[in-house]
Design a protein around this motif. Sequence first.
Motif, PDB file in Angstrom:
ATOM      1  N   PHE A 157       0.862  -1.179   0.000  1.00  0.00           N
ATOM      2  CA  PHE A 157       0.000   0.000   0.000  1.00  0.00           C
ATOM      3  C   PHE A 157       0.900   1.231   0.000  1.00  0.00           C
ATOM      4  CE2 PHE A 157      -2.479  -3.372   1.975  1.00  0.00           C
ATOM      5  CZ  PHE A 157      -3.732  -3.234   1.375  1.00  0.00           C
ATOM      6  N   LEU A 158       0.731   2.092  -0.991  1.00  0.00           N
ATOM      7  CA  LEU A 158       1.671   3.197  -1.208  1.00  0.00           C
ATOM      8  C   LEU A 158       0.955   4.539  -1.199  1.00  0.00           C
ATOM      9  CD1 LEU A 158       4.592   4.103  -2.178  1.00  0.00           C
ATOM     10  CD2 LEU A 158       3.686   3.891  -4.508  1.00  0.00           C
ATOM     11  N   GLY A 159       1.445   5.473  -0.386  1.00  0.00           N
ATOM     12  CA  GLY A 159       0.916   6.839  -0.425  1.00  0.00           C
ATOM     13  C   GLY A 159       0.345   7.299   0.896  1.00  0.00           C
ATOM     14  N   MET A 181       1.423  -7.779   4.024  1.00  0.00           N
ATOM     15  CA  MET A 181       1.201  -6.375   3.675  1.00  0.00           C
ATOM     16  C   MET A 181       2.401  -5.505   4.006  1.00  0.00           C
ATOM     17  SD  MET A 181      -2.728  -5.929   5.051  1.00  0.00           S
ATOM     18  CE  MET A 181      -3.857  -7.338   5.010  1.00  0.00           C
ATOM     19  N   PHE A 182       2.741  -4.631   3.058  1.00  0.00           N
ATOM     20  CA  PHE A 182       3.765  -3.611   3.258  1.00  0.00           C
ATOM     21  C   PHE A 182       3.087  -2.249   3.143  1.00  0.00           C
ATOM     22  CE2 PHE A 182       6.258  -7.264   2.103  1.00  0.00           C
ATOM     23  CZ  PHE A 182       7.448  -7.117   2.812  1.00  0.00           C
ATOM     24  N   PHE A 183       3.253  -1.416   4.167  1.00  0.00           N
ATOM     25  CA  PHE A 183       2.660  -0.083   4.189  1.00  0.00           C
ATOM     26  C   PHE A 183       3.755   0.944   3.948  1.00  0.00           C
ATOM     27  CE2 PHE A 183      -0.112  -2.732   6.892  1.00  0.00           C
ATOM     28  CZ  PHE A 183      -1.290  -2.596   6.176  1.00  0.00           C
ATOM     29  N   ILE A 184       3.711   1.580   2.773  1.00  0.00           N
ATOM     30  CA  ILE A 184       4.800   2.441   2.320  1.00  0.00           C
ATOM     31  C   ILE A 184       4.297   3.876   2.279  1.00  0.00           C
ATOM     32  CG2 ILE A 184       6.489   2.818   0.478  1.00  0.00           C
ATOM     33  CD1 ILE A 184       5.142  -0.230  -0.314  1.00  0.00           C
ATOM     34  N   LEU A 212       9.880   1.907  -1.828  1.00  0.00           N
ATOM     35  CA  LEU A 212       9.748   0.592  -2.450  1.00  0.00           C
ATOM     36  C   LEU A 212      11.084  -0.136  -2.533  1.00  0.00           C
ATOM     37  CD1 LEU A 212       7.327   1.535  -5.366  1.00  0.00           C
ATOM     38  CD2 LEU A 212       6.859  -0.164  -3.594  1.00  0.00           C
ATOM     39  N   SER A 213      12.154   0.582  -2.282  1.00  0.00           N
ATOM     40  CA  SER A 213      13.493   0.001  -2.393  1.00  0.00           C
ATOM     41  C   SER A 213      13.648  -1.194  -1.458  1.00  0.00           C
ATOM     42  CB  SER A 213      14.552   1.056  -2.055  1.00  0.00           C
ATOM     43  OG  SER A 213      15.848   0.506  -2.125  1.00  0.00           O
ATOM     44  N   GLY A 214      14.084  -2.310  -2.026  1.00  0.00           N
ATOM     45  CA  GLY A 214      14.334  -3.502  -1.227  1.00  0.00           C
ATOM     46  C   GLY A 214      13.138  -4.405  -1.042  1.00  0.00           C
ATOM     47  N   ILE A 215      11.939  -3.910  -1.328  1.00  0.00           N
ATOM     48  CA  ILE A 215      10.739  -4.735  -1.134  1.00  0.00           C
ATOM     49  C   ILE A 215       9.956  -4.941  -2.427  1.00  0.00           C
ATOM     50  CG2 ILE A 215      10.492  -4.072   1.288  1.00  0.00           C
ATOM     51  CD1 ILE A 215       8.160  -2.253   0.400  1.00  0.00           C
ATOM     52  N   SER A 216      10.277  -4.172  -3.472  1.00  0.00           N
ATOM     53  CA  SER A 216       9.484  -4.200  -4.703  1.00  0.00           C
ATOM     54  C   SER A 216       9.404  -5.599  -5.317  1.00  0.00           C
ATOM     55  CB  SER A 216      10.057  -3.221  -5.727  1.00  0.00           C
ATOM     56  OG  SER A 216      11.425  -3.523  -5.993  1.00  0.00           O
ATOM     57  N   LYS A 217      10.473  -6.374  -5.208  1.00  0.00           N
ATOM     58  CA  LYS A 217      10.497  -7.703  -5.832  1.00  0.00           C
ATOM     59  C   LYS A 217       9.573  -8.697  -5.135  1.00  0.00           C
ATOM     60  CE  LYS A 217      14.625  -9.016  -3.183  1.00  0.00           C
ATOM     61  NZ  LYS A 217      16.049  -9.408  -3.287  1.00  0.00           N
ATOM     62  N   LYS A 218       9.084  -8.353  -3.955  1.00  0.00           N
ATOM     63  CA  LYS A 218       8.199  -9.245  -3.207  1.00  0.00           C
ATOM     64  C   LYS A 218       6.724  -9.045  -3.553  1.00  0.00           C
ATOM     65  CE  LYS A 218      11.261  -9.108   0.856  1.00  0.00           C
ATOM     66  NZ  LYS A 218      11.340  -8.796   2.302  1.00  0.00           N
ATOM     67  N   GLU A 254      13.541   0.535 -13.195  1.00  0.00           N
ATOM     68  CA  GLU A 254      14.749   0.612 -12.362  1.00  0.00           C
ATOM     69  C   GLU A 254      14.660  -0.306 -11.155  1.00  0.00           C
ATOM     70  OE1 GLU A 254      15.254   4.660 -11.260  1.00  0.00           O
ATOM     71  OE2 GLU A 254      15.646   5.357 -13.313  1.00  0.00           O
ATOM     72  N   LEU A 255      13.443  -0.659 -10.767  1.00  0.00           N
ATOM     73  CA  LEU A 255      13.247  -1.518  -9.610  1.00  0.00           C
ATOM     74  C   LEU A 255      13.208  -2.982 -10.029  1.00  0.00           C
ATOM     75  CD1 LEU A 255      10.389   0.452  -7.803  1.00  0.00           C
ATOM     76  CD2 LEU A 255      12.746   0.223  -6.984  1.00  0.00           C
ATOM     77  N   GLU A 256      13.446  -3.847  -9.080  1.00  0.00           N
ATOM     78  CA  GLU A 256      13.297  -5.282  -9.314  1.00  0.00           C
ATOM     79  C   GLU A 256      11.866  -5.654  -8.950  1.00  0.00           C
ATOM     80  OE1 GLU A 256      15.505  -9.503  -8.092  1.00  0.00           O
ATOM     81  OE2 GLU A 256      16.168  -7.601  -7.226  1.00  0.00           O
ATOM     82  N   ILE A 257      11.073  -6.001  -9.960  1.00  0.00           N
ATOM     83  CA  ILE A 257       9.661  -6.299  -9.727  1.00  0.00           C
ATOM     84  C   ILE A 257       9.258  -7.599 -10.415  1.00  0.00           C
ATOM     85  CG2 ILE A 257       8.964  -3.885  -9.464  1.00  0.00           C
ATOM     86  CD1 ILE A 257       7.952  -4.008 -12.366  1.00  0.00           C
ATOM     87  N   LYS A 258       8.134  -8.150  -9.984  1.00  0.00           N
ATOM     88  CA  LYS A 258       7.583  -9.342 -10.621  1.00  0.00           C
ATOM     89  C   LYS A 258       6.975  -8.966 -11.970  1.00  0.00           C
ATOM     90  CE  LYS A 258       6.559 -11.882  -6.360  1.00  0.00           C
ATOM     91  NZ  LYS A 258       5.513 -12.597  -5.567  1.00  0.00           N
ATOM     92  N   LYS A 259       7.106  -9.853 -12.955  1.00  0.00           N
ATOM     93  CA  LYS A 259       6.584  -9.580 -14.287  1.00  0.00           C
ATOM     94  C   LYS A 259       5.063  -9.453 -14.291  1.00  0.00           C
ATOM     95  CE  LYS A 259      10.358 -11.754 -16.863  1.00  0.00           C
ATOM     96  NZ  LYS A 259      10.722 -12.816 -17.836  1.00  0.00           N
ATOM     97  N   ASP A 260       4.422 -10.128 -13.352  1.00  0.00           N
ATOM     98  CA  ASP A 260       2.955 -10.084 -13.308  1.00  0.00           C
ATOM     99  C   ASP A 260       2.437  -9.153 -12.211  1.00  0.00           C
ATOM    100  OD1 ASP A 260       3.755 -11.621 -11.177  1.00  0.00           O
ATOM    101  OD2 ASP A 260       2.244 -13.178 -11.458  1.00  0.00           O
ATOM    102  N   LEU A 261       3.274  -8.203 -11.794  1.00  0.00           N
ATOM    103  CA  LEU A 261       2.836  -7.185 -10.831  1.00  0.00           C
ATOM    104  C   LEU A 261       1.622  -6.444 -11.383  1.00  0.00           C
ATOM    105  CD1 LEU A 261       3.463  -5.277  -8.300  1.00  0.00           C
ATOM    106  CD2 LEU A 261       4.653  -3.830  -9.973  1.00  0.00           C
ATOM    107  N   LYS A 262       0.658  -6.143 -10.505  1.00  0.00           N
ATOM    108  CA  LYS A 262      -0.493  -5.343 -10.893  1.00  0.00           C
ATOM    109  C   LYS A 262      -0.569  -4.103 -10.003  1.00  0.00           C
ATOM    110  CE  LYS A 262      -1.622  -8.302 -14.007  1.00  0.00           C
ATOM    111  NZ  LYS A 262      -1.255  -8.002 -15.432  1.00  0.00           N
ATOM    112  N   ILE A 263      -0.928  -2.991 -10.634  1.00  0.00           N
ATOM    113  CA  ILE A 263      -1.044  -1.719  -9.913  1.00  0.00           C
ATOM    114  C   ILE A 263      -2.501  -1.289  -9.887  1.00  0.00           C
ATOM    115  CG2 ILE A 263      -0.380   0.712  -9.840  1.00  0.00           C
ATOM    116  CD1 ILE A 263       2.181  -0.077 -11.323  1.00  0.00           C
ATOM    117  N   LEU A 264      -3.018  -1.099  -8.679  1.00  0.00           N
ATOM    118  CA  LEU A 264      -4.377  -0.602  -8.492  1.00  0.00           C
ATOM    119  C   LEU A 264      -4.323   0.805  -7.921  1.00  0.00           C
ATOM    120  CD1 LEU A 264      -4.715  -3.821  -8.422  1.00  0.00           C
ATOM    121  CD2 LEU A 264      -6.805  -3.372  -7.121  1.00  0.00           C
ATOM    122  N   HIS A 265      -5.377   1.553  -8.148  1.00  0.00           N
ATOM    123  CA  HIS A 265      -5.510   2.908  -7.603  1.00  0.00           C
ATOM    124  C   HIS A 265      -6.999   3.217  -7.565  1.00  0.00           C
ATOM    125  CE1 HIS A 265      -5.200   7.183  -6.956  1.00  0.00           C
ATOM    126  NE2 HIS A 265      -3.898   7.214  -7.124  1.00  0.00           N
TER     127      HIS A 265
END
Length: 308
Positions: A157-159, A181-184, A212-218, A254-265
């Motif tokens: 959760f970001l923002g 859950m990660f609260f960023i 998101l640094s260090g956790i984006s890949k999760k 630039e970040l290490e992320i999963k290929k199937d990452l989904k972004i909701l807003h």
Amino acid sequence: MVSFKQRDIISIRHFNKEELLYILDLAKEMERTTYTDTLKDKILASLFFEPSTRTRLSFESAMQRLGGMVIGFADSGITSVAKGESLRDSVKIIEGYCDIIVLRHYLEGSAQLAADVVNIPVINAGDGANQHPTQTFLDLYTIQKTKGALEGLTIGFLGDLKYGRTVHSLAYALAYFGTEMFFISPPGLRMPRDSIDELKDRKVKCYENESLSGISKKLDVIYCTRIQKERFADPVEFEKVRGVYRLSKAMLEELEIKKDLKILHPLPRVDEMDESLDKTNYAVYFHQARNGVPVRKAILSAVLGVIE
């Protein structure tokens, strides 16, 4: 047996896992099948004391697509509220004109107050920074559709997590599904401490971060929210955090992320999410907004008792 007939929809806390899944299954049915007169002769009162696009129009679209009718307002300044009429009196009067009320109001607790006053169902379309339960239903529906399941995901959760009512409701609901859950957020906009404590009491693995640094890949899902200027009493405090996060295609590359990452807003977005994301496979927020129609069809049909 699950039944929503004549129930108020005030807080996601009022529903268990079975009930959440019931609405999601019903929403799938609403998407698959055309119902044209399910709510014939039913009237929805759409009462919006705060600005809204997606929530108000998707409720009205859902009602009309099911054969029902809509009355109401999107500007309380043209109603008797401008003359000093109380919310209690307003909803008591409007109760006589409709079968169900959808209410958005700037005061926390307003939806519960309305539900206590009237004898028809009340649906909370957002009460201040408190709850937005139907948004949670459509968020769950979107995650389930795009990820294939709700169980065992890792969500960031970001923002604005302090005033973000959508985050509060969604985190509570996802706790039923073994979500990590990660609260960023910046320090001043952290998830409320009582919410964190409650999640931990429910055995949820949850962590607080400032980037998101260090956790984006999760992460399987990033749930981004805007910094809500209207919730700040002091404009200076808002300017301190404005634009602190800005998701973009370049940033994700630039970040290490999963290929199937989904972004909701939950939308609207301001400057926290760049349009460069819109055409990527990560972006599902426009689909998320469209999902408001089948989900709210399901809720209206279930609450008005025409589908069991």
